[in-house]
Motif scaffolding. Structure first.
Motif, PDB file in Angstrom:
ATOM      1  N   PRO A 378      34.774   0.033   4.547  1.00 23.19           N
ATOM      2  CA  PRO A 378      34.701  -1.332   5.076  1.00 23.19           C
ATOM      3  C   PRO A 378      33.677  -1.432   6.209  1.00 23.19           C
ATOM      4  CG  PRO A 378      36.990  -0.605   4.870  1.00 23.19           C
ATOM      5  CD  PRO A 378      36.138   0.603   4.656  1.00 23.19           C
ATOM      6  N   ARG A 379      33.076  -2.614   6.368  1.00 26.31           N
ATOM      7  CA  ARG A 379      32.129  -2.865   7.453  1.00 26.31           C
ATOM      8  C   ARG A 379      32.793  -2.501   8.793  1.00 26.31           C
ATOM      9  NH1 ARG A 379      27.629  -6.295   8.499  1.00 26.31           N
ATOM     10  NH2 ARG A 379      27.081  -5.803   6.340  1.00 26.31           N
ATOM     11  N   GLY A 380      32.061  -1.757   9.603  1.00 25.27           N
ATOM     12  CA  GLY A 380      32.576  -1.340  10.906  1.00 25.27           C
ATOM     13  C   GLY A 380      33.109   0.066  10.928  1.00 25.27           C
ATOM     14  N   GLU A 381      33.400   0.612   9.735  1.00 20.84           N
ATOM     15  CA  GLU A 381      33.892   1.992   9.683  1.00 20.84           C
ATOM     16  C   GLU A 381      32.732   2.955   9.467  1.00 20.84           C
ATOM     17  OE1 GLU A 381      37.140   2.815   7.122  1.00 20.84           O
ATOM     18  OE2 GLU A 381      38.371   1.141   7.853  1.00 20.84           O
ATOM     19  N   CYS A 382      32.950   4.194   9.893  1.00 16.76           N
ATOM     20  CA  CYS A 382      31.901   5.209   9.818  1.00 16.76           C
ATOM     21  C   CYS A 382      31.874   5.862   8.438  1.00 16.76           C
ATOM     22  CB  CYS A 382      32.154   6.266  10.890  1.00 16.76           C
ATOM     23  SG  CYS A 382      30.774   7.383  11.143  1.00 16.76           S
ATOM     24  N   GLY A 383      30.683   6.075   7.930  1.00 12.42           N
ATOM     25  CA  GLY A 383      30.534   6.741   6.647  1.00 12.42           C
ATOM     26  C   GLY A 383      29.138   7.315   6.506  1.00 12.42           C
ATOM     27  N   GLU A 384      28.882   7.977   5.383  1.00 10.97           N
ATOM     28  CA  GLU A 384      27.557   8.543   5.139  1.00 10.97           C
ATOM     29  C   GLU A 384      26.617   7.452   4.637  1.00 10.97           C
ATOM     30  OE1 GLU A 384      25.270  12.094   2.625  1.00 10.97           O
ATOM     31  OE2 GLU A 384      27.274  11.425   2.015  1.00 10.97           O
ATOM     32  N   LEU A 385      25.393   7.467   5.140  1.00 14.31           N
ATOM     33  CA  LEU A 385      24.385   6.502   4.729  1.00 14.31           C
ATOM     34  C   LEU A 385      23.720   6.957   3.436  1.00 14.31           C
ATOM     35  CD1 LEU A 385      22.436   4.095   5.171  1.00 14.31           C
ATOM     36  CD2 LEU A 385      21.047   5.632   6.583  1.00 14.31           C
ATOM     37  N   TRP A 386      23.743   6.099   2.431  1.00 16.87           N
ATOM     38  CA  TRP A 386      22.973   6.288   1.211  1.00 16.87           C
ATOM     39  C   TRP A 386      21.901   5.199   1.171  1.00 16.87           C
ATOM     40  CZ3 TRP A 386      26.873   7.217  -3.427  1.00 16.87           C
ATOM     41  CH2 TRP A 386      27.599   8.395  -3.174  1.00 16.87           C
ATOM     42  N   ALA A 387      20.692   5.567   0.758  1.00 16.51           N
ATOM     43  CA  ALA A 387      19.579   4.609   0.805  1.00 16.51           C
ATOM     44  C   ALA A 387      18.737   4.679  -0.458  1.00 16.51           C
ATOM     45  CB  ALA A 387      18.699   4.889   2.027  1.00 16.51           C
ATOM     46  N   ARG A 388      18.175   3.526  -0.810  1.00 17.97           N
ATOM     47  CA  ARG A 388      17.267   3.412  -1.949  1.00 17.97           C
ATOM     48  C   ARG A 388      16.299   2.279  -1.636  1.00 17.97           C
ATOM     49  NH1 ARG A 388      19.940   2.011  -7.745  1.00 17.97           N
ATOM     50  NH2 ARG A 388      20.086  -0.067  -6.812  1.00 17.97           N
ATOM     51  N   GLY A 389      15.029   2.432  -2.040  1.00 16.17           N
ATOM     52  CA  GLY A 389      14.102   1.353  -1.752  1.00 16.17           C
ATOM     53  C   GLY A 389      12.661   1.709  -2.055  1.00 16.17           C
ATOM     54  N   PRO A 390      11.721   0.820  -1.674  1.00 17.99           N
ATOM     55  CA  PRO A 390      10.321   0.961  -2.088  1.00 17.99           C
ATOM     56  C   PRO A 390       9.551   2.049  -1.361  1.00 17.99           C
ATOM     57  CG  PRO A 390      10.591  -0.963  -0.688  1.00 17.99           C
ATOM     58  CD  PRO A 390      11.966  -0.450  -0.974  1.00 17.99           C
ATOM     59  N   TYR A 391      10.120   2.645  -0.315  1.00 16.65           N
ATOM     60  CA  TYR A 391       9.441   3.746   0.369  1.00 16.65           C
ATOM     61  C   TYR A 391      10.392   4.914   0.626  1.00 16.65           C
ATOM     62  CZ  TYR A 391      11.627   1.568   4.453  1.00 16.65           C
ATOM     63  OH  TYR A 391      12.541   1.036   5.333  1.00 16.65           O
ATOM     64  N   THR A 392      11.513   4.940  -0.102  1.00 17.55           N
ATOM     65  CA  THR A 392      12.464   6.051  -0.028  1.00 17.55           C
ATOM     66  C   THR A 392      12.336   6.877  -1.303  1.00 17.55           C
ATOM     67  OG1 THR A 392      14.010   4.815   1.359  1.00 17.55           O
ATOM     68  CG2 THR A 392      14.888   6.707   0.155  1.00 17.55           C
ATOM     69  N   ILE A 393      12.066   8.157  -1.156  1.00 14.19           N
ATOM     70  CA  ILE A 393      11.750   9.014  -2.300  1.00 14.19           C
ATOM     71  C   ILE A 393      12.918   9.111  -3.275  1.00 14.19           C
ATOM     72  CG2 ILE A 393      10.095  10.355  -0.957  1.00 14.19           C
ATOM     73  CD1 ILE A 393      12.236  12.639  -0.932  1.00 14.19           C
ATOM     74  N   ARG A 394      12.617   9.566  -4.466  1.00 12.77           N
ATOM     75  CA  ARG A 394      13.628   9.767  -5.506  1.00 12.77           C
ATOM     76  C   ARG A 394      13.922  11.248  -5.735  1.00 12.77           C
ATOM     77  NH1 ARG A 394      15.837   5.528  -8.493  1.00 12.77           N
ATOM     78  NH2 ARG A 394      15.218   3.564  -7.507  1.00 12.77           N
ATOM     79  N   GLY A 395      13.237  12.122  -5.007  1.00 10.83           N
ATOM     80  CA  GLY A 395      13.497  13.553  -5.177  1.00 10.83           C
ATOM     81  C   GLY A 395      12.507  14.385  -4.375  1.00 10.83           C
ATOM     82  N   TYR A 396      12.946  15.557  -3.922  1.00 10.04           N
ATOM     83  CA  TYR A 396      12.060  16.505  -3.247  1.00 10.04           C
ATOM     84  C   TYR A 396      11.177  17.210  -4.278  1.00 10.04           C
ATOM     85  CZ  TYR A 396      15.135  15.967   0.823  1.00 10.04           C
ATOM     86  OH  TYR A 396      15.853  15.458   1.869  1.00 10.04           O
ATOM     87  N   TYR A 397      10.118  17.813  -3.805  1.00  6.36           N
ATOM     88  CA  TYR A 397       9.161  18.478  -4.687  1.00  6.36           C
ATOM     89  C   TYR A 397       9.718  19.810  -5.170  1.00  6.36           C
ATOM     90  CZ  TYR A 397       4.870  20.921  -6.089  1.00  6.36           C
ATOM     91  OH  TYR A 397       3.910  21.634  -6.767  1.00  6.36           O
ATOM     92  N   ASN A 398       9.725  19.996  -6.496  1.00  3.60           N
ATOM     93  CA  ASN A 398      10.148  21.258  -7.113  1.00  3.60           C
ATOM     94  C   ASN A 398      11.488  21.761  -6.573  1.00  3.60           C
ATOM     95  OD1 ASN A 398       8.150  21.582  -8.991  1.00  3.60           O
ATOM     96  ND2 ASN A 398       6.911  22.995  -7.780  1.00  3.60           N
ATOM     97  N   ALA A 399      12.477  20.868  -6.494  1.00  2.78           N
ATOM     98  CA  ALA A 399      13.790  21.251  -5.967  1.00  2.78           C
ATOM     99  C   ALA A 399      14.892  20.625  -6.819  1.00  2.78           C
ATOM    100  CB  ALA A 399      13.916  20.818  -4.511  1.00  2.78           C
ATOM    101  N   PRO A 400      14.925  20.924  -8.125  1.00  7.22           N
ATOM    102  CA  PRO A 400      15.870  20.243  -9.013  1.00  7.22           C
ATOM    103  C   PRO A 400      17.334  20.462  -8.647  1.00  7.22           C
ATOM    104  CG  PRO A 400      14.821  22.117 -10.119  1.00  7.22           C
ATOM    105  CD  PRO A 400      14.071  21.881  -8.854  1.00  7.22           C
ATOM    106  N   GLU A 401      17.676  21.667  -8.208  1.00  8.31           N
ATOM    107  CA  GLU A 401      19.074  21.937  -7.873  1.00  8.31           C
ATOM    108  C   GLU A 401      19.494  21.146  -6.642  1.00  8.31           C
ATOM    109  OE1 GLU A 401      19.800  26.108  -7.568  1.00  8.31           O
ATOM    110  OE2 GLU A 401      19.277  26.510  -9.654  1.00  8.31           O
TER     111      GLU A 401
END
Length: 542
Positions: A378-401
């Protein structure tokens, strides 16, 4: 997209292109645009060197031709480890024009990190200064760029010394011919992850996504031709490079002033001489500046705004920024992987002092989730931030695991940052998941306890880490720099109980120290502190 990198799904890429976020402008073209628009205005101040926009573009062209003449071709990678000087910008933009991908290594990196970057990226070139701040990078290169690795050429900004096989960048320069056409959605360069769980991972940033980031950040921060930006942190660091940083400043015709050291002794005279209007700091450096202001008579009246980010800014320090430095405080939160969040001009004082503002882009997508279940909190409670967007990467280089763990199936980046959102939508960063101490089942936020400690009389700075315990699993250890006479553990317990702070949050152990260890970016090195207290406990037990 470079092999080993995860592209944005086409439906997202198309959305960002159609919305005008991603432009077909590779980064290497930007200095040409700037030269046409801003001409002979000063672009970069580096020591005694002052380069106009036209001169900067010309030097980049000659450097690109010279690097091509030494065998660098499109698709190659080059580890670039430079201090804050004009050569860094010239080399990087020259590499962009050649389609060679820079891998940014911090000036503080040494054998282990550089070898890791060379071997992970398959770099064919290594770019270094000769000697800076007493350290000889040529000796480092002689150890890490040996024939059994992929590096073919070591380029030195300065004197190659006794290393005849190295190439001095002062001898590299000719008119470029046949520069390749660069697709803006190709990888432009590699930033590095924080490396809190080991050696850093490579973060692929494309021309299109990074150009969007720096344009948006510069617009939000209201940069213009009168902006004079002081680069205090290493330019290899995303925060200083393009948030809006040096590149955002240049894109708007301002002046970038490059500092070799973040110390107030070096920076205050630059602010006074160049009439600096803006800089970006981490809290440890901001603390040093505030302390130095008590004895310094430097004229800092030109300073309009100081950004502070990359680590938690506690209220006690936040309240000192404006009265001591005479400028507006702008809290910033972000990550090299992408998402940025800013306090805006005109935000209420409570947001300025206690939050890290709101996301940079309306296209940023955020979730705040229970890190164990992945369910939204719920809004106001603490949690882990997950992000997606036009300048947020989709994966690290050569790090599939690692990517399988760090990214959700639908492309959200699991940041590892613990945040909560206010009713206004401002982000409040509570710390890292790994910065929560599990004290016999009680979860203790190191960041929260540090805030309490730094509000105590007699404490200048504090850092809280976990220390091993046979009974509870973990206990809390506070490393404290005293300001006069620090309070005793008994005094803390009495004071905190009176304030209504739970007993389990009171540090189990307090270590008085003269200084706290820092990483190469000037951030607090908690990995070192955890190792120090664990070693001390073993010594005491043995």
């Amino acid at each position: 997209m470079l092999a080993g990198c995860t592209p944005w799904p086409e439906e997202f890429a198309r959305r960002y292109r159609e919305a005008g976020l991603w432009l077909d402008v590779p980064l290497g073209e930007l200095p040409r645009q700037w030269a046409r628009e801003y001409g002979t205005a000063t672009a970069v101040v580096s020591g005694q060197e002052r380069l106009s926009y036209v001169e900067l573009d010309e030097k980049i062209d000659r450097m690109a031709g010279g690097l091509a003449g030494h065998g660098l071709v499109r698709g190659d990678r080059a580890v670039v480890q430079m201090t804050n000087e004009s050569t860094f910008l010239i080399v990087c933009f020259a590499l962009f024009r050649l389609g060679v991908t820079p891998v940014f290594s911090l000036p503080a990196h040494r054998d282990v990190e550089v070898i890791h970057l060379i071997e992970t990226s398959g770099a064919v070139a290594y770019v270094i200064p000769d000697v800076r701040l007493g350290y000889d990078y040529r000796l480092l290169a002689s150890r890490v760029a040996i024939p059994r690795r992929t590096v073919r050429t070591v380029f030195v900004a300065g004197d190659v010394g006794e290393y005849a096989e190295f190439v001095s960048l002062s001898t590299v320069g000719e008119e470029p011919t046949g520069l390749p056409e660069i697709d803006a959605e190709e990888v432009a360069f590699f930033l590095l992850s924080g490396g809190t769980t080991g050696l850093p991972k490579l973060i692929p940033r494309t021309h299109a996504d990074y150009f969007y980031q720096l344009r948006s950040a510069a617009r939000l921060c209201e940069l213009d031709r009168d902006t004079v930006y002081l680069a205090v942190l290493p330019m290899e660091f995303n925060y200083c490079l393009g948030c809006p940083g040096v590149l955002g400043t240049l894109h708007h015709g301002g002046r970038a002033v490059l500092a070799l050291s973040p110390s107030p002794d070096g920076c205050f005279p630059l602010i006074e001489r160049e009439r600096v209007t803006m800089s970006s700091l981490v809290p440890t450096i901001a603390h040093a500046w505030v302390e130095a202001r008590e004895w310094s008579d430097a004229d800092l009246s030109s300073l309009e705004v100081v950004q502070i980010g990359s680590a938690k800014l506690h209220e006690s320090l936040a309240r000192k920024i404006t009265p001591m430095l005479g400028c507006r405080l702008q809290q910033v939160f972000g990550m090299s992987e992408g998402l940025m969040s800013y306090v805006r001009r005109g935000d209420p004082e409570d947001a300025v002092l206690h939050t890290q503002g709101q996301p940079l882009s309306e296209f940023d997508e955020l979730r705040v989730v229970d890190p164990e279940t992945g369910e939204d909190v719920p809004r106001g409670e603490c949690g882990e931030l997950w992000a997606r967007g036009p300048y947020t990467i989709r994966g690290y280089y050569n790090a599939p695991e690692h990517n399988a763990v760090a990214f959700t199936e639908d492309g959200f980046y699991r940041s590892g940052d613990l945040i909560r959102q206010t009713e206004r939508g401002d982000m409040v960063v509570a710390g890292r998941i790994k910065d929560v101490i599990n004290r016999g089942g009680d979860k203790v936020s190191a960041t929260e306890v540090e805030g309490y400690l730094q509000g105590e009389e007699g404490i200048r700075q504090a850092a809280v880490v976990a220390m091993p315990d046979e009974v509870l699993g973990e206990k809390t250890c506070a490393f404290v720099i005293a300001d006069g006479k620090a309070p005793t553990g008994l005094q803390l317990r009495s004071s905190w109980r009176a304030k209504g702070i739970a007993d389990f949050k009171i540090p189990d152990r307090v270590e008085l120290v003269d200084a706290l260890p820092l990483t190469g970016l000037g951030k607090l090195d908690k990995t070192r502190l955890r190792a120090d207290i664990a070693a001390k406990l073993r010594e005491e037990a043995g």
